[in-house]
Design a protein around this motif. Structure first.
Motif, PDB file in Angstrom:
ATOM      1  N   ALA A  54       0.836  -1.191   0.000  1.00 21.79           N
ATOM      2  CA  ALA A  54       0.000   0.000   0.000  1.00 21.79           C
ATOM      3  C   ALA A  54       0.872   1.241   0.000  1.00 21.79           C
ATOM      4  O   ALA A  54       2.084   1.183   0.177  1.00 21.79           O
ATOM      5  CB  ALA A  54      -0.910  -0.007   1.227  1.00 21.79           C
ATOM      6  N   ALA A  55       0.253   2.377  -0.181  1.00 20.19           N
ATOM      7  CA  ALA A  55       0.995   3.641  -0.184  1.00 20.19           C
ATOM      8  C   ALA A  55       1.700   3.826   1.149  1.00 20.19           C
ATOM      9  O   ALA A  55       1.350   3.224   2.158  1.00 20.19           O
ATOM     10  CB  ALA A  55       0.036   4.793  -0.453  1.00 20.19           C
ATOM     11  N   ALA A  56       2.712   4.699   1.118  1.00 14.59           N
ATOM     12  CA  ALA A  56       3.499   4.937   2.326  1.00 14.59           C
ATOM     13  C   ALA A  56       2.591   5.307   3.485  1.00 14.59           C
ATOM     14  O   ALA A  56       1.654   6.079   3.349  1.00 14.59           O
ATOM     15  CB  ALA A  56       4.511   6.053   2.074  1.00 14.59           C
ATOM     16  N   ALA A  57       2.876   4.721   4.640  1.00 14.41           N
ATOM     17  CA  ALA A  57       2.106   5.000   5.841  1.00 14.41           C
ATOM     18  C   ALA A  57       2.741   6.164   6.570  1.00 14.41           C
ATOM     19  O   ALA A  57       3.956   6.197   6.766  1.00 14.41           O
ATOM     20  CB  ALA A  57       2.071   3.772   6.734  1.00 14.41           C
ATOM     21  N   ALA A  58       1.938   7.106   6.969  1.00 15.25           N
ATOM     22  CA  ALA A  58       2.419   8.258   7.721  1.00 15.25           C
ATOM     23  C   ALA A  58       1.423   8.543   8.824  1.00 15.25           C
ATOM     24  O   ALA A  58       0.227   8.237   8.710  1.00 15.25           O
ATOM     25  CB  ALA A  58       2.584   9.478   6.821  1.00 15.25           C
ATOM     26  N   GLY A  59       1.903   9.125   9.870  1.00 15.62           N
ATOM     27  CA  GLY A  59       1.003   9.420  10.969  1.00 15.62           C
ATOM     28  C   GLY A  59       1.731  10.058  12.125  1.00 15.62           C
ATOM     29  O   GLY A  59       2.935  10.336  12.063  1.00 15.62           O
ATOM     30  N   ALA A  60       0.992  10.277  13.194  1.00 13.76           N
ATOM     31  CA  ALA A  60       1.543  10.839  14.425  1.00 13.76           C
ATOM     32  C   ALA A  60       0.897  10.121  15.594  1.00 13.76           C
ATOM     33  O   ALA A  60      -0.340  10.053  15.693  1.00 13.76           O
ATOM     34  CB  ALA A  60       1.288  12.335  14.495  1.00 13.76           C
ATOM     35  N   LEU A  61       1.726   9.550  16.437  1.00 16.21           N
ATOM     36  CA  LEU A  61       1.259   8.845  17.622  1.00 16.21           C
ATOM     37  C   LEU A  61       1.731   9.599  18.852  1.00 16.21           C
ATOM     38  O   LEU A  61       2.873  10.078  18.903  1.00 16.21           O
ATOM     39  CB  LEU A  61       1.809   7.422  17.650  1.00 16.21           C
ATOM     40  CG  LEU A  61       1.455   6.530  16.458  1.00 16.21           C
ATOM     41  CD1 LEU A  61       2.260   5.235  16.509  1.00 16.21           C
ATOM     42  CD2 LEU A  61      -0.043   6.222  16.450  1.00 16.21           C
ATOM     43  N   THR A  62       0.882   9.687  19.860  1.00 13.64           N
ATOM     44  CA  THR A  62       1.238  10.393  21.083  1.00 13.64           C
ATOM     45  C   THR A  62       0.958   9.515  22.288  1.00 13.64           C
ATOM     46  O   THR A  62      -0.169   9.027  22.462  1.00 13.64           O
ATOM     47  CB  THR A  62       0.451  11.706  21.227  1.00 13.64           C
ATOM     48  OG1 THR A  62       0.745  12.557  20.112  1.00 13.64           O
ATOM     49  CG2 THR A  62       0.838  12.428  22.514  1.00 13.64           C
ATOM     50  N   LEU A  63       1.979   9.304  23.081  1.00 12.44           N
ATOM     51  CA  LEU A  63       1.818   8.646  24.372  1.00 12.44           C
ATOM     52  C   LEU A  63       1.523   9.720  25.414  1.00 12.44           C
ATOM     53  O   LEU A  63       2.324  10.634  25.630  1.00 12.44           O
ATOM     54  CB  LEU A  63       3.090   7.885  24.748  1.00 12.44           C
ATOM     55  CG  LEU A  63       3.406   6.630  23.939  1.00 12.44           C
ATOM     56  CD1 LEU A  63       4.865   6.227  24.137  1.00 12.44           C
ATOM     57  CD2 LEU A  63       2.482   5.486  24.339  1.00 12.44           C
ATOM     58  N   GLU A  64       0.370   9.614  26.044  1.00 12.80           N
ATOM     59  CA  GLU A  64       0.015  10.519  27.131  1.00 12.80           C
ATOM     60  C   GLU A  64       0.192   9.780  28.436  1.00 12.80           C
ATOM     61  O   GLU A  64      -0.356   8.683  28.621  1.00 12.80           O
ATOM     62  CB  GLU A  64      -1.429  10.990  26.999  1.00 12.80           C
ATOM     63  CG  GLU A  64      -1.682  11.905  25.823  1.00 12.80           C
ATOM     64  CD  GLU A  64      -3.121  12.391  25.784  1.00 12.80           C
ATOM     65  OE1 GLU A  64      -3.944  11.871  26.572  1.00 12.80           O
ATOM     66  OE2 GLU A  64      -3.433  13.271  24.981  1.00 12.80           O
ATOM     67  N   ILE A  65       0.951  10.359  29.360  1.00  6.22           N
ATOM     68  CA  ILE A  65       1.241   9.714  30.637  1.00  6.22           C
ATOM     69  C   ILE A  65       0.770  10.653  31.733  1.00  6.22           C
ATOM     70  O   ILE A  65       1.252  11.771  31.866  1.00  6.22           O
ATOM     71  CB  ILE A  65       2.746   9.413  30.771  1.00  6.22           C
ATOM     72  CG1 ILE A  65       3.228   8.636  29.539  1.00  6.22           C
ATOM     73  CG2 ILE A  65       3.025   8.635  32.052  1.00  6.22           C
ATOM     74  CD1 ILE A  65       4.728   8.637  29.366  1.00  6.22           C
ATOM     75  N   ARG A  66      -0.207  10.197  32.501  1.00  7.60           N
ATOM     76  CA  ARG A  66      -0.835  11.054  33.511  1.00  7.60           C
ATOM     77  C   ARG A  66      -0.943  10.348  34.861  1.00  7.60           C
ATOM     78  O   ARG A  66      -1.132   9.159  34.913  1.00  7.60           O
ATOM     79  CB  ARG A  66      -2.250  11.449  33.067  1.00  7.60           C
ATOM     80  CG  ARG A  66      -2.311  12.186  31.745  1.00  7.60           C
ATOM     81  CD  ARG A  66      -1.762  13.591  31.855  1.00  7.60           C
ATOM     82  NE  ARG A  66      -1.954  14.359  30.636  1.00  7.60           N
ATOM     83  CZ  ARG A  66      -1.036  14.481  29.665  1.00  7.60           C
ATOM     84  NH1 ARG A  66       0.133  13.862  29.796  1.00  7.60           N
ATOM     85  NH2 ARG A  66      -1.276  15.202  28.595  1.00  7.60           N
TER      86      ARG A  66
END
Length: 709
Positions: A697-709
């Motif tokens: 498939a086409a290139a995968a792109a994204g943004a992941l955020t770990l939230e630690i509270r």
């Protein structure tokens, strides 16, 4: 950090009333140093709440420039007049040393009077090649040196000759050893296979420290040894000369580094130089030889210093500070005494001041400090050394930090008297303990620290307090001293106790410093708090590094942003990976990974988190940590505290698989990890994200955020 020697020793002499050289004119520079540098009088300003240091340029060849052998020959106090510490016969001077500690030295000497000096058989050394075990040889080697140093201290304290025969036995036994170093430091080639070839002397850490121990034994007790037999001192000089003084001038050793060399020497350089300098000043055959050796030491130290970042950051971590910046101080302190203060300007360099201060800037809480790479999370400070360095530097925060960690001399009077790095530290300590006890105690705990040379950030909620959140993160590269593959790694503490951890080093074995180093689990990026694009970990080597590091800090947050694309091999299929690590003061932490994977690459993106508390899955892409240990020794035991929740944001619904894996500590090398965190407490949390659909498939792109509270 800054200054060292004369101020420190001078402070000792100012306190105890002992002049460091024979003549009044030679003693006066040292006698005035403490006042001039501000170590004994006046009030220094409080520590700033933040250290946001920027790269800058300082002159290189800082130590050796202007200090040729000929120049040093003119300023070195001749050996027959040099008194770095009081002679044993000067009981008035020794009466000013700490009486309680000296009494404990006598008691320990009495315990050792009948010590049986064990041999170090060939099979014990061969174990490094046969089984990988280095500990059994090193333990016995260290035990013998500790026994000798305490017997020497006992005789100095009592001065009645009662311990002399035991000392002679110890000196003779050690001189009879074929190898003063560690078998782990021998060549890995088939020629050696765990045994040292005495026809080809090489100088390692423990060869150098043994030589220095014998040199100080000769300095203090030479006449007593001669009364037994003049052969004893001749043997000391012969062995120190052939095992240390001749080889360091005749052969280039790897730890020396090279002028302008591309590779930075590690802590071996200042550590061995400190022992080398002491032996040369005390035992070299004439004044020209003393000067030649001193000049060579400064040239060698500059090979270390030229590579050191101007911000003073130690990429080996604060656990190695005692042997790195601390050993640099040993060199300069001794040289300052040997030149009656003529080399004191060397101690004023901003780089050296910053190297000193790193040890307290890297502190997390009372019990913990930064532990990237092979460092331990537990503070292993030589507190008297830190205090002396701080006193010499005029660094009030550093002195008070050191005073906080001074061992209780009533409960532990022998603490800090045996140090395999530098025997001379014990003698400084004996005369300076009273001044250390008078020092107010406090922990600086700056709110923000940024060390651009090693790309390390530390941030906490509030300056001067471990309450709330403390976050540390690093960029750097994967060929640092005692390296782990950990570019983009971070650690998180709450109320001074660990939440998300760097596992740290295990017990050193033959494998640790071999071509198989990165097959050890806790050295791999997959067991650090780093991402694994396409499920692939980082590679070792200086080319695998962070780029475009950006640091910001304000009242609400502190952030380190890094391009860590280059930390991964081609198999990761990365086009771009930028990690942004943020402390939201009073709230927690956010770790954001913006990525782009190449078409046809792996269809997963893993986020790894290492914790030292029980963990459970409590929702879609959510894990809750049951915090058991708010006071914090990392064991997972104790009263429960408020849980910590880790959530992964940015992934499509249903695309995340969460795994929680207990880390079983079963191997020999796991002993060190167990000492850091206890048994059965470590877990690896993995958020595994499906980043693409069908293969190709086409290139995968994204943004992941770990939230630690």
């Amino acid at each position: 950090m800054r200054i060292l020697t004369a101020a420190a020793l001078t402070l000792a002499y100012a306190v105890c009333g002992w002049a460091g050289t024979a003549g009044a004119s030679e003693a006066s520079p040292a006698a005035s140093a403490a006042t001039a540098i501000g170590t004994t009088t006046g009030t220094a300003p409080a520590a700033p709440s933040s250290f946001i240091l920027q790269p800058s340029s300082f002159p290189q060849r800082l130590l050796s420039k202007g200090h040729s052998a000929a120049a040093l020959r003119k300023i070195l106090v001749p050996r027959d007049r040099w008194r770095p510490f009081p002679p044993v016969a000067d009981r008035k001077a020794w009466a000013r040393a700490d009486a309680e500690i000296l009494a404990a030295c006598v008691a320990e000497g009495e315990r050792l009077l009948d010590y049986k000096w064990p041999p170090l058989p060939a099979t014990l050394s061969l174990a490094i090649a046969r089984t990988g075990n280095r500990s059994d040889f090193d333990r016995l080697n260290t035990e013998k040196r500790r026994a000798l140093t305490h017997l020497v201290l006992a005789e100095i304290a009592e001065n009645r000759g009662r311990f002399t025969d035991a000392i002679v036995n110890g000196v003779w036994s050690i001189c009879e050893e074929s190898w003063w170093g560690s078998p782990a430091h021998l060549s890995r080639g088939p020629e050696y296979r765990g045994l040292h070839d005495i026809t080809r002397p090489r100088v390692d850490l423990f060869t150098a420290t043994t030589a220095e121990t014998l040199a100080w034994t000769d300095y203090f007790l030479g006449e007593k040894l001669d009364a037994v037999s003049p052969v004893v001192r001749r043997r000391i000089r012969h062995e120190v000369n052939r095992r240390l003084l001749e080889p360091v001038l005749a052969h280039h050793h790897w730890w020396m580094g090279e002028k302008g060399g591309a590779e930075a020497p590690n802590n071996w350089n200042p550590w061995i130089c400190s022992n080398w300098l002491a032996c040369a000043l005390l035992l070299a055959p004439d004044e020209d030889a003393r000067a030649r050796h001193a000049a060579a030491v400064l040239e060698t130290l500059d090979n270390f210093l030229d590579h050191y970042p101007d911000d003073g950051g130690c990429d080996e971590g604060p656990g190695y500070w005692n042997a790195a910046a601390g050993s640099l101080y040993d060199n300069l302190a001794l040289l300052d005494l040997a030149t009656a203060g003529a080399t004191r300007p060397l101690l004023r360099a901003p780089k050296i001041r910053n190297m000193a201060a790193f040890v307290w800037r890297a502190q997390i809480s009372e019990k913990y400090s930064l532990n990237f790479a092979d460092a331990s999370p537990h503070l292993g400070l030589d507190a008297p050394l830190v205090w002396r360095f701080g006193a010499a530097a005029g660094d009030t925060a550093m002195r008070r930090f050191a005073a906080f960690y001074l061992p209780d001399k009533h409960a532990h009077p022998l603490a800090n008297l045996f140090n395999r790095t530098h025997f001379a530290r014990a003698f400084f300590y004996l005369f300076e303990r009273a001044a250390m006890d008078a020092e107010p105690k406090s922990l600086p705990l700056p709110r923000d620290v940024w060390l651009p040379g090693i790309q390390v950030m530390l941030a906490r909620d509030t300056a001067g307090s471990a309450r709330g959140w403390t976050l540390a993160a690093k960029g750097g590269h994967n060929d640092e001293s005692h390296n782990h593959n950990d570019v983009g790694n971070f650690i998180l503490y709450r109320d001074g106790a660990p939440v998300i951890v760097d596992v740290g080093s295990g017990k050193y074995t033959a494998k640790t410093f071999s071509a198989d180093r990165y097959t050890i689990w806790n050295l791999r990026s997959e067991y650090h708090n780093t991402p694994a694009p396409s499920g692939v970990g980082q590679s070792a080597g200086a080319a695998f590094r962070a780029r475009d590091a950006r640091h910001t800090a304000g009242d609400r947050s502190a952030t380190l942003s890094l391009d860590i694309t280059a930390a991964y091999p081609p198999a990761a299929g990365l086009r771009r990976l930028r990690r942004t690590i943020t402390l939201e003061r009073g709230t927690g932490a956010n770790i954001r990974d913006e990525y782009e994977l190449a078409a046809g690459g792996g269809a997963v993106f893993a986020e790894h988190i290492m914790v030292c508390h029980p963990a459970r899955i409590t929702g879609d892409a959510e894990v809750t940590l049951d915090i058991r240990n708010p006071a914090g020794n990392g064991s997972g035991a104790g009263s429960p505290a408020a849980p910590v929740v880790i959530r992964l944001r940015g992934a499509p619904a249903g695309a995340v698989t969460v795994r929680i894996e207990p880390i079983v500590l079963s191997g020999e090398s796991d002993t060190g990890v167990r000492n850091n965190w206890g048994d059965g407490t470590l877990r690896r949390i993995t958020f595994l994200v499906n980043t693409a659909g069908a293969a190709g498939a086409a290139a995968a792109a994204g943004a992941l955020t770990l939230e630690i509270r």
